[in-house]
Design a protein around this motif. Structure first.
Motif, short mmCIF file in Angstrom:
data_model
loop_
_atom_site.label_atom_id
_atom_site.label_comp_id
_atom_site.label_asym_id
_atom_site.label_seq_id
_atom_site.Cartn_x
_atom_site.Cartn_y
_atom_site.Cartn_z
N THR A 94 0.84 -1.20 0.00
CA THR A 94 0.00 0.00 0.00
C THR A 94 0.88 1.24 0.00
O THR A 94 1.84 1.34 0.76
N TRP A 95 0.52 2.19 -0.84
CA TRP A 95 1.30 3.41 -1.06
C TRP A 95 0.41 4.62 -0.79
O TRP A 95 -0.64 4.78 -1.40
N ARG A 96 0.84 5.47 0.13
CA ARG A 96 0.10 6.70 0.44
C ARG A 96 0.65 7.82 -0.44
O ARG A 96 1.85 8.10 -0.44
N VAL A 97 -0.24 8.45 -1.20
CA VAL A 97 0.18 9.48 -2.14
C VAL A 97 -0.44 10.82 -1.73
O VAL A 97 -1.67 10.94 -1.64
N GLU A 98 0.41 11.80 -1.48
CA GLU A 98 -0.04 13.15 -1.16
C GLU A 98 -0.13 13.94 -2.47
O GLU A 98 0.88 14.35 -3.04
N PHE A 99 -1.35 14.14 -2.96
CA PHE A 99 -1.52 14.75 -4.27
C PHE A 99 -1.08 16.21 -4.32
O PHE A 99 -0.67 16.70 -5.37
N SER A 100 -1.15 16.90 -3.22
CA SER A 100 -0.77 18.32 -3.23
C SER A 100 0.70 18.52 -3.52
O SER A 100 1.12 19.60 -3.96
N SER A 101 1.51 17.47 -3.29
CA SER A 101 2.96 17.61 -3.48
C SER A 101 3.43 17.07 -4.83
O SER A 101 4.63 17.08 -5.10
N VAL A 109 -9.14 11.83 -0.24
CA VAL A 109 -9.63 12.37 1.03
C VAL A 109 -8.52 13.21 1.65
O VAL A 109 -7.40 12.72 1.85
N LYS A 110 -8.82 14.47 1.92
CA LYS A 110 -7.83 15.40 2.47
C LYS A 110 -6.58 15.42 1.60
O LYS A 110 -5.45 15.40 2.09
N ASN A 111 -6.83 15.42 0.29
CA ASN A 111 -5.78 15.51 -0.72
C ASN A 111 -4.82 14.31 -0.69
O ASN A 111 -3.68 14.40 -1.14
N THR A 112 -5.29 13.20 -0.15
CA THR A 112 -4.47 11.99 -0.05
C THR A 112 -5.23 10.80 -0.63
O THR A 112 -6.43 10.65 -0.41
N CYS A 113 -4.51 9.96 -1.39
CA CYS A 113 -5.11 8.72 -1.87
C CYS A 113 -4.22 7.55 -1.46
O CYS A 113 -3.02 7.71 -1.23
N LEU A 114 -4.82 6.38 -1.37
CA LEU A 114 -4.11 5.15 -1.02
C LEU A 114 -4.15 4.22 -2.22
O LEU A 114 -5.23 3.82 -2.68
N VAL A 115 -2.97 3.88 -2.73
CA VAL A 115 -2.86 3.00 -3.90
C VAL A 115 -2.30 1.66 -3.43
O VAL A 115 -1.28 1.61 -2.74
#
Length: 289
Positions: A158-165, A270-276
């Protein structure tokens, strides 16, 4: 040598020999897994004979395009289809762009092949081979071993991706291990290929394809998901692919549309974060002999 002629197959014939194949052998371990995982056609790596490159093609459950179901089908395929070749053996065949493949629709009945008393399939392992003679030229033989894996293990990452960055065209996850191989998830936040501008593109790739020998291939079943963080209605795609040094990436240029991905009720962002999440099962490996 006993002759076992096969009527109705363009005059092709088969025979029994105690001599092993000269030019190529294909060893398959855990042969039953080919049927279990619905691998209808297996194509070997290239081998050379008579100055040309060839492939051995195997249909373990019979060639469905020829309505074969109770025999194994085996063919010889010329890899350079623009070449014109005439096999100079007595029953030679001409291979060319319009007819690059010749062989046996009904090579051996499943009943005879599976009967251990015949010695073709022993401990779920078998060996196929090819001899090709062009202008009487002989080259050094080559081969490969296809090892199918029983009770293959499922690996998840599982990879946490911060989309804002995200500023790059493509971002990679940290490498993770599945079946002794390093893998990565690749995400294109603004899309790739046919998905540019309107979709998020998502791929699974070998992290170090350059370390894989040229003749080696990995047969993997994988699922990529973007997790629904609200309702657990995860968005996913599943595929099967032969990974190799030259074909190290597989995925979807149109994995999910930007509109759905950004929909608050979808729960993907959610809160600019997605889980892949990547789920990888390696069912087999082919290596040169």
């Amino acid at each position: 040598m006993a002759d076992l002629s096969l009527p109705g197959q363009d005059g092709l014939s088969r025979s029994i020999s105690e001599t092993p194949p000269t030019h190529y052998i294909l060893k398959i371990q855990s042969f039953s897994q080919l049927t279990k995982h619905k691998i209808e056609r297996y194509t070997s790596t290239d081998f050379e004979a008579g100055g040309y490159k060839w492939k051995l093609v195997l249909h373990p459950n019979g060639n469905k395009n020829k309505a074969i179901s109770d025999h194994i089908s085996v063919y010889l395929l010329i890899a350079e289809s623009n070449s014109l070749v005439l096999d100079t053996a007595e029953n030679g065949r001409r291979f060319h762009q319009m007819k690059p493949e010749w062989g046996f629709d009904e090579f051996i009945p499943h009943a005879a092949f599976n009967d251990s008393a015949n010695g073709y399939l022993v401990n779920d392992t078998c060996v196929f081979g090819a001899e090709v003679y062009v202008c009487q030229e002989k080259l050094i033989g080559k081969g490969e071993c296809l090892s199918m894996i029983k009770d293959a293990i499922t690996y998840k990452n599982t990879w946490r991706v911060e989309f804002s960055s995200l500023t790059d065209e493509c971002v990679d996850s940290k490498p993770f291990i599945a079946a002794d191989q390093k893998w990565k998830i690749q995400l294109y936040p603004r899309g790739k290929g046919s998905g540019v501008g309107t979709y998020i593109s998502l791929y699974l790739t070998l992290a170090e394809p350059e370390n894989l020998p040229p003749a080696s291939r990995i047969y993997a079943e994988f699922t990529l998901r973007i997790l629904d963080q609200l309702n657990r209605n995860h968005y996913f795609g599943t595929a099967n692919y032969w990974f190799s040094a030259s074909h190290s990436t597989c995925g979807w240029p149109r994995f999910v549309s930007n509109g759905y991905f950004n929909l608050p009720t979808a729960g993907l962002l959610v809160k600019n974060t997605c889980l892949v999440e990547a789920e990888v099962v390696v069912h087999g490996m082919a290596n040169g002999l």
